[in-house]
Design a protein around this motif. Structure first.
Motif, PDB file in Angstrom:
ATOM      1  N   LEU A   1      41.295  40.141  36.158  1.00  0.00           N
ATOM      2  CA  LEU A   1      42.663  39.851  36.580  1.00  0.00           C
ATOM      3  C   LEU A   1      42.716  38.573  37.399  1.00  0.00           C
ATOM      4  O   LEU A   1      43.622  37.749  37.233  1.00  0.00           O
ATOM      5  CB  LEU A   1      43.221  41.026  37.385  1.00  0.00           C
ATOM      6  N   LEU A   2      41.742  38.408  38.289  1.00  0.00           N
ATOM      7  CA  LEU A   2      41.689  37.186  39.102  1.00  0.00           C
ATOM      8  C   LEU A   2      41.453  35.963  38.222  1.00  0.00           C
ATOM      9  O   LEU A   2      42.115  34.930  38.383  1.00  0.00           O
ATOM     10  CB  LEU A   2      40.581  37.313  40.148  1.00  0.00           C
ATOM     11  N   GLU A   3      40.521  36.079  37.304  1.00  0.00           N
ATOM     12  CA  GLU A   3      40.183  34.958  36.433  1.00  0.00           C
ATOM     13  C   GLU A   3      41.350  34.560  35.529  1.00  0.00           C
ATOM     14  O   GLU A   3      41.493  33.392  35.162  1.00  0.00           O
ATOM     15  CB  GLU A   3      38.949  35.313  35.595  1.00  0.00           C
ATOM     16  N   GLU A   4      42.195  35.530  35.180  1.00  0.00           N
ATOM     17  CA  GLU A   4      43.352  35.244  34.335  1.00  0.00           C
ATOM     18  C   GLU A   4      44.549  34.751  35.138  1.00  0.00           C
ATOM     19  O   GLU A   4      45.586  34.421  34.547  1.00  0.00           O
ATOM     20  CB  GLU A   4      43.756  36.502  33.556  1.00  0.00           C
ATOM     21  N   GLY A   5      44.430  34.736  36.448  1.00  0.00           N
ATOM     22  CA  GLY A   5      45.537  34.290  37.277  1.00  0.00           C
ATOM     23  C   GLY A   5      46.647  35.305  37.416  1.00  0.00           C
ATOM     24  O   GLY A   5      47.798  34.949  37.716  1.00  0.00           O
ATOM     25  N   ALA A   6      46.328  36.590  37.232  1.00  0.00           N
ATOM     26  CA  ALA A   6      47.347  37.626  37.388  1.00  0.00           C
ATOM     27  C   ALA A   6      47.892  37.644  38.808  1.00  0.00           C
ATOM     28  O   ALA A   6      49.094  37.836  39.033  1.00  0.00           O
ATOM     29  CB  ALA A   6      46.774  38.988  37.018  1.00  0.00           C
ATOM     30  N   ALA A   7      47.009  37.462  39.780  1.00  0.00           N
ATOM     31  CA  ALA A   7      47.376  37.409  41.198  1.00  0.00           C
ATOM     32  C   ALA A   7      46.129  36.972  41.949  1.00  0.00           C
ATOM     33  O   ALA A   7      45.037  36.884  41.375  1.00  0.00           O
ATOM     34  CB  ALA A   7      47.857  38.771  41.695  1.00  0.00           C
ATOM     35  N   ASP A   8      46.284  36.695  43.247  1.00  0.00           N
ATOM     36  CA  ASP A   8      45.114  36.326  44.040  1.00  0.00           C
ATOM     37  C   ASP A   8      44.379  37.581  44.502  1.00  0.00           C
ATOM     38  O   ASP A   8      44.857  38.705  44.341  1.00  0.00           O
ATOM     39  CB  ASP A   8      45.509  35.439  45.222  1.00  0.00           C
ATOM     40  N   ALA A   9      43.197  37.376  45.063  1.00  0.00           N
ATOM     41  CA  ALA A   9      42.340  38.512  45.441  1.00  0.00           C
ATOM     42  C   ALA A   9      43.018  39.417  46.451  1.00  0.00           C
ATOM     43  O   ALA A   9      42.975  40.653  46.334  1.00  0.00           O
ATOM     44  CB  ALA A   9      41.013  37.996  45.991  1.00  0.00           C
TER      45      ALA A   9
ATOM     46  N   VAL B   1      54.506  40.575  42.801  1.00  0.00           N
ATOM     47  CA  VAL B   1      54.758  40.042  41.466  1.00  0.00           C
ATOM     48  C   VAL B   1      53.432  39.574  40.876  1.00  0.00           C
ATOM     49  O   VAL B   1      52.708  38.784  41.494  1.00  0.00           O
ATOM     50  CB  VAL B   1      55.756  38.867  41.517  1.00  0.00           C
ATOM     51  N   VAL B   2      53.084  40.100  39.709  1.00  0.00           N
ATOM     52  CA  VAL B   2      51.866  39.679  39.018  1.00  0.00           C
ATOM     53  C   VAL B   2      52.254  39.048  37.694  1.00  0.00           C
ATOM     54  O   VAL B   2      53.368  39.242  37.183  1.00  0.00           O
ATOM     55  CB  VAL B   2      50.893  40.851  38.796  1.00  0.00           C
ATOM     56  N   ASP B   3      51.349  38.270  37.129  1.00  0.00           N
ATOM     57  CA  ASP B   3      51.606  37.680  35.831  1.00  0.00           C
ATOM     58  C   ASP B   3      51.674  38.794  34.782  1.00  0.00           C
ATOM     59  O   ASP B   3      51.160  39.900  34.981  1.00  0.00           O
ATOM     60  CB  ASP B   3      50.502  36.673  35.491  1.00  0.00           C
TER      61      ASP B   3
ATOM     62  N   LYS C   1      42.041  36.904  57.420  1.00  0.00           N
ATOM     63  CA  LYS C   1      42.076  37.407  56.053  1.00  0.00           C
ATOM     64  C   LYS C   1      43.427  37.091  55.440  1.00  0.00           C
ATOM     65  O   LYS C   1      44.467  37.341  56.043  1.00  0.00           O
ATOM     66  CB  LYS C   1      41.820  38.916  56.038  1.00  0.00           C
ATOM     67  N   PRO C   2      43.442  36.538  54.231  1.00  0.00           N
ATOM     68  CA  PRO C   2      44.718  36.204  53.594  1.00  0.00           C
ATOM     69  C   PRO C   2      45.583  37.445  53.390  1.00  0.00           C
ATOM     70  O   PRO C   2      45.088  38.534  53.092  1.00  0.00           O
ATOM     71  CB  PRO C   2      44.297  35.610  52.244  1.00  0.00           C
ATOM     72  N   ALA C   3      46.875  37.278  53.570  1.00  0.00           N
ATOM     73  CA  ALA C   3      47.825  38.368  53.348  1.00  0.00           C
ATOM     74  C   ALA C   3      48.209  38.408  51.878  1.00  0.00           C
ATOM     75  O   ALA C   3      48.206  37.389  51.193  1.00  0.00           O
ATOM     76  CB  ALA C   3      49.060  38.164  54.212  1.00  0.00           C
ATOM     77  N   PRO C   4      48.528  39.588  51.367  1.00  0.00           N
ATOM     78  CA  PRO C   4      48.987  39.662  49.982  1.00  0.00           C
ATOM     79  C   PRO C   4      50.326  38.956  49.825  1.00  0.00           C
ATOM     80  O   PRO C   4      51.120  38.871  50.762  1.00  0.00           O
ATOM     81  CB  PRO C   4      49.115  41.169  49.730  1.00  0.00           C
ATOM     82  N   ALA C   5      50.561  38.460  48.632  1.00  0.00           N
ATOM     83  CA  ALA C   5      51.836  37.798  48.352  1.00  0.00           C
ATOM     84  C   ALA C   5      52.903  38.855  48.091  1.00  0.00           C
ATOM     85  O   ALA C   5      52.752  39.707  47.216  1.00  0.00           O
ATOM     86  CB  ALA C   5      51.682  36.896  47.134  1.00  0.00           C
ATOM     87  N   ASP C   6      53.963  38.811  48.877  1.00  0.00           N
ATOM     88  CA  ASP C   6      55.088  39.732  48.719  1.00  0.00           C
ATOM     89  C   ASP C   6      56.261  39.009  48.075  1.00  0.00           C
ATOM     90  O   ASP C   6      56.535  37.840  48.389  1.00  0.00           O
ATOM     91  CB  ASP C   6      55.533  40.288  50.072  1.00  0.00           C
ATOM     92  N   ALA C   7      56.965  39.698  47.198  1.00  0.00           N
ATOM     93  CA  ALA C   7      58.175  39.125  46.610  1.00  0.00           C
ATOM     94  C   ALA C   7      59.210  38.914  47.699  1.00  0.00           C
ATOM     95  O   ALA C   7      59.353  39.747  48.615  1.00  0.00           O
ATOM     96  CB  ALA C   7      58.721  40.053  45.539  1.00  0.00           C
ATOM     97  N   PRO C   8      59.962  37.810  47.661  1.00  0.00           N
ATOM     98  CA  PRO C   8      61.022  37.618  48.647  1.00  0.00           C
ATOM     99  C   PRO C   8      62.088  38.695  48.502  1.00  0.00           C
ATOM    100  O   PRO C   8      62.214  39.319  47.435  1.00  0.00           O
ATOM    101  CB  PRO C   8      61.572  36.229  48.302  1.00  0.00           C
ATOM    102  N   PRO C   9      62.870  38.935  49.555  1.00  0.00           N
ATOM    103  CA  PRO C   9      63.906  39.984  49.483  1.00  0.00           C
ATOM    104  C   PRO C   9      64.872  39.749  48.331  1.00  0.00           C
ATOM    105  O   PRO C   9      65.339  38.635  48.103  1.00  0.00           O
ATOM    106  CB  PRO C   9      64.604  39.867  50.840  1.00  0.00           C
TER     107      PRO C   9
END
Length: 509
Positions: A207-215, A411-413, A293-301
């Protein structure tokens, strides 16, 4: 019950973290223990480490001082291998090298009695191969503890081709007497846990290699939606990429290059760079003193929906409908195929296909897929992916709906299988394949995965709860999308679906 009595001597060869931990378990269970290590001073250091750990337990009030002294008295350093004569059980916990292990067991045959059980703690080598060439190979079996041995409940009892049933039963019952949860497995690559767990890491890496989302986002989805204690990237950083990659390579090679176990080029690069995880200060995450530690990406409201139409039964996702009603959002039920319709988006549970391919097959153009959750009612996060054909506003509308009931949205690819569904499908498939190949029973596989790697639910029981047919469809969709035999469905899964049987027989829970 055939457990060893407490007056039987248990010998442990290897005084590293694992060997010392096993010695502590045996001594705390009441056995006289002989701890040996060929490296000068290692056994003394191992014993000292055990006693220091016991002292901490006393300080915390978790162990009586008298019990500490009794354990210390039972734990004796052996100066030479010959000092292990008289042991009823010898447990080897040394380097994962087949030749070295064979030499140790060959030497033991000339020292211990003919009834002494010889156990190996190997996690990756064949028990059959270790016993080859011995005069009494039947008394050799695997007794695979998990680190740290005094804490982790699971022990895999591993049978080689020559292992005597009596020796295996004694090891099983002794592990139970030591307060462990024992499971039986045959000597196949990875046994239960190290085999069935491979997809947890492999699918995260893909999933990471395909760019679905970051780690960080993938980790958060599997924790907060999937219920796993750790995501794959933080867990690989904890284990160490050198160790995790070596196990993957070992299983892949042992299965003659089966694509189900294909290693990751990304992890290979981390090992080559020396970015081994926590122990080196850097892996997928930076563990430097000032690093965050990086925070997960959250969709904006997104906008709160004015009204919702739920078409048909949402299956395991039905708690979403109940939560929307509890949030005071007007909701109407209509016949249909399990969809949530709001202004600007149509939400549907993932089934292994991409949203883009489903729109091409005739579904609504504003389609947004939502991922699986262990429990939709309590899940803190849900992953979503939109079809390429869908307008940009579809994601905002879908996010607003889920946010209105208190869910963080990732949001993931638009990848086949999304994140949690993909991971569960592959874990359950590997568990089913292990049952088919008689590696272990379905009950022992699920038990091993919950106790050995802290999965929130056994993968076979979880697949049964979701519906084995849904898992099969997801695998078939992923195999069709990728054209990769990595996603081929186990015949055990296919047979259970065709016969309407559970993957985990009902009488085993």
């Amino acid at each position: 019950m055939t457990a060893l009595s407490k007056d039987n001597i248990v010998a442990v060869i290897g005084a590293g973290a694992m060997g010392a931990g096993i010695a502590q378990v045996a001594a705390q269970a009441g056995h006289p223990v002989r701890l040996f290590d060929a490296k000068e001073g290692a056994a003394e250091r191992g014993r000292a480490g055990i006693l220091a750990g016991l002292d901490r337990l006393v300080e915390r009030g978790r162990l009586d001082a008298g019990a500490r002294e009794a354990i210390a008295g039972r734990l004796v350093v052996a100066e030479a291998l010959d000092d292990l004569q008289g042991a009823s059980l010898v447990i080897e916990a040394i380097i994962e090298n087949l030749d070295v292990k064979r030499k140790v067991f060959a030497a033991l045959e000339g020292i211990v009695g003919s009834e002494t059980i010889l156990a190996t703690n190997t996690s990756s080598l064949s028990v059959t191969a270790i016993a080859t060439g011995l005069d009494h190979p039947g008394r050799v079996a695997g007794l695979h503890f998990f680190n740290p041995a005094p804490v982790m409940k699971l022990v895999e009892i591993v049978s080689g081709l020559a292992s005597d049933r009596g020796a295996l039963d004694t090891l099983f019952d002794t592990a139970l007497a030591w307060g462990k949860a024992a499971v039986r497995t045959t000597s196949t690559p990875g046994f239960i846990v190290n085999r069935v767990a491979r997809p947890f890491y492999a699918e995260g890496l893909r999933l990471l290699e395909e760019g679905a989302a970051d780690a960080a986002t993938i980790d958060a989805i599997l924790r907060e939606a999937g219920g796993f204690r750790m995501g794959p990237f933080e867990l690989m950083d904890l284990i160490g990429h050198d160790v995790n990659y070596a196990v993957t390579r070992s299983v892949f090679d042992a299965y003659f290059g089966d694509p189900r176990f294909r290693p990751s080029l990304t992890q290979q690069e981390l090992v080559a760079a020396g970015w081994l995880g926590r122990k080196s200060g850097r892996g997928f995450y930076d563990y430097g003193t000032d690093a965050e530690k990086p925070a997960p990406a959250d969709a904006p409201p997104g906008p709160r929906p004015d009204r919702v139409v739920v078409e048909g039964d949402l299956g395991p996702a039905e708690p979403l409908a109940a939560a929307l009603q509890s949030a005071g959002i007007p909701l109407r039920r209509e016949p249909g195929e399990g969809r949530i319709r709001i202004d600007g988006a149509t939400l549907a549970p993932g089934d292994g296909r991409t949203a883009t391919s489903r729109v091409a097959e005739g579904e609504a153009v504003d389609l947004v897929l939502f991922d699986l959750a262990l429990d939709y009612a309590s899940a803190a996060r849900i992953a979503v992916a939109k079809a390429d054909q869908a307008p940009a506003g579809a994601l905002s509308a879908a996010a607003g709906l889920l946010q209105s009931i208190g869910k963080a949205v990732s949001v993931v690819d638009d990848v086949p299988g999304l994140v949690v569904l993909r991971t569960l499908a592959m874990l359950a498939n590997e568990g089913a394949e292990a049952v088919l190949q008689r590696v272990a029973s379905a009950a022992d596989i699920d038990r091993a995965m919950t106790l050995g790697v802290n999965y929130p639910r056994g993968p076979l029981a979880w697949a049964d709860a979701e519906g084995a047919a849904r898992i099969l469809r997801a695998l078939e969709a992923m195999q069709a999308a990728y054209g990769d035999d990595r996603y081929r469905a186990s015949q055990q899964l296919r047979r259970c679906v065709a016969a309407g049987r559970r993957l985990l027989p009902a009488e085993t829970g």
